[in-house]
Design a protein around this motif. Structure first.
Motif, PDB file in Angstrom:
ATOM      1  N   UNK A 192       0.848  -1.182   0.000  1.00 54.61           N
ATOM      2  CA  UNK A 192       0.000   0.000   0.000  1.00 54.61           C
ATOM      3  C   UNK A 192       0.886   1.235   0.000  1.00 54.61           C
ATOM      4  N   UNK A 193       0.829   2.032  -1.060  1.00 57.74           N
ATOM      5  CA  UNK A 193       1.677   3.228  -1.182  1.00 57.74           C
ATOM      6  C   UNK A 193       1.379   4.272  -0.105  1.00 57.74           C
ATOM      7  N   UNK A 194       0.267   4.136   0.589  1.00 57.76           N
ATOM      8  CA  UNK A 194      -0.039   5.058   1.675  1.00 57.76           C
ATOM      9  C   UNK A 194       1.004   4.928   2.788  1.00 57.76           C
ATOM     10  N   UNK A 195       1.591   3.743   2.903  1.00 55.20           N
ATOM     11  CA  UNK A 195       2.597   3.517   3.954  1.00 55.20           C
ATOM     12  C   UNK A 195       3.809   4.407   3.700  1.00 55.20           C
ATOM     13  N   UNK A 196       4.370   4.368   2.499  1.00 50.71           N
ATOM     14  CA  UNK A 196       5.541   5.209   2.206  1.00 50.71           C
ATOM     15  C   UNK A 196       5.153   6.687   2.180  1.00 50.71           C
ATOM     16  N   UNK A 197       3.924   6.980   1.785  1.00 55.93           N
ATOM     17  CA  UNK A 197       3.440   8.347   1.801  1.00 55.93           C
ATOM     18  C   UNK A 197       3.398   8.902   3.213  1.00 55.93           C
ATOM     19  N   UNK A 198       2.945   8.113   4.132  1.00 54.41           N
ATOM     20  CA  UNK A 198       2.873   8.519   5.529  1.00 54.41           C
ATOM     21  C   UNK A 198       4.255   8.788   6.103  1.00 54.41           C
ATOM     22  N   UNK A 199       5.235   8.021   5.656  1.00 51.68           N
ATOM     23  CA  UNK A 199       6.589   8.137   6.194  1.00 51.68           C
ATOM     24  C   UNK A 199       7.469   9.096   5.405  1.00 51.68           C
TER      25      UNK A 199
END
Length: 91
Positions: A82-89
Motif C-alpha cells: 500500500x503506497x499510503x505507507x511510504x506516503x505517511x513516512x
C-alpha cells in the motif's frame, strides 16, 4: 505476520526495485524509534557479508538514533504494498 529468512542476493533485483519505488528504513534505541522512506541505497558485499549503505542528512531524526545504535532495518516489500505507507513516512 510470519517471518521468513531471506537470502539477500537471491532477491537483489527485487530489493533494489523496491528501493527505487520507495521503501522504509527503521531504527530504534531504548527510548525512541523512527521509520523514514528512502528511494536510494547501495546493496553489496563487504568481507563476505551483505551490506546496505544509505546516506542521511545530519538533521534527520533517524540519523541521531543511528549514530547511537549503528543498526537499521531496510523494509522492502517483495510483493504488492500500500503506497499510503511510504506516503505517511515521507514520499
Amino acid at each position: 505476520m510470519k517471518r521468513k529468512k531471506v537470502e539477500v542476493f537471491e532477491y537483489a533485483s527485487r530489493i533494489l526495485n523496491a528501493v527505487r519505488e520507495g521503501t522504509l528504513v527503521s531504527t530504534k534505541d531504548i527510548n525512541r524509534y523512527n521509520t523514514m522512506t528512502i528511494q536510494y541505497g547501495f546493496l553489496g558485499m563487504e568481507w563476505g557479508k551483505p551490506i546496505f549503505i544509505l546516506y542521511l542528512r545530519e538533521h534527520r531524526h533517524t540519523n541521531e538514533i543511528l549514530k547511537r545504535t549503528g543498526e537499521f532495518t531496510v523494509n522492502a516489500a517483495l510483493g504488492e504494498y500500500d503506497r499510503k505507507i511510504t506516503g505517511y513516512c515521507g514520499i
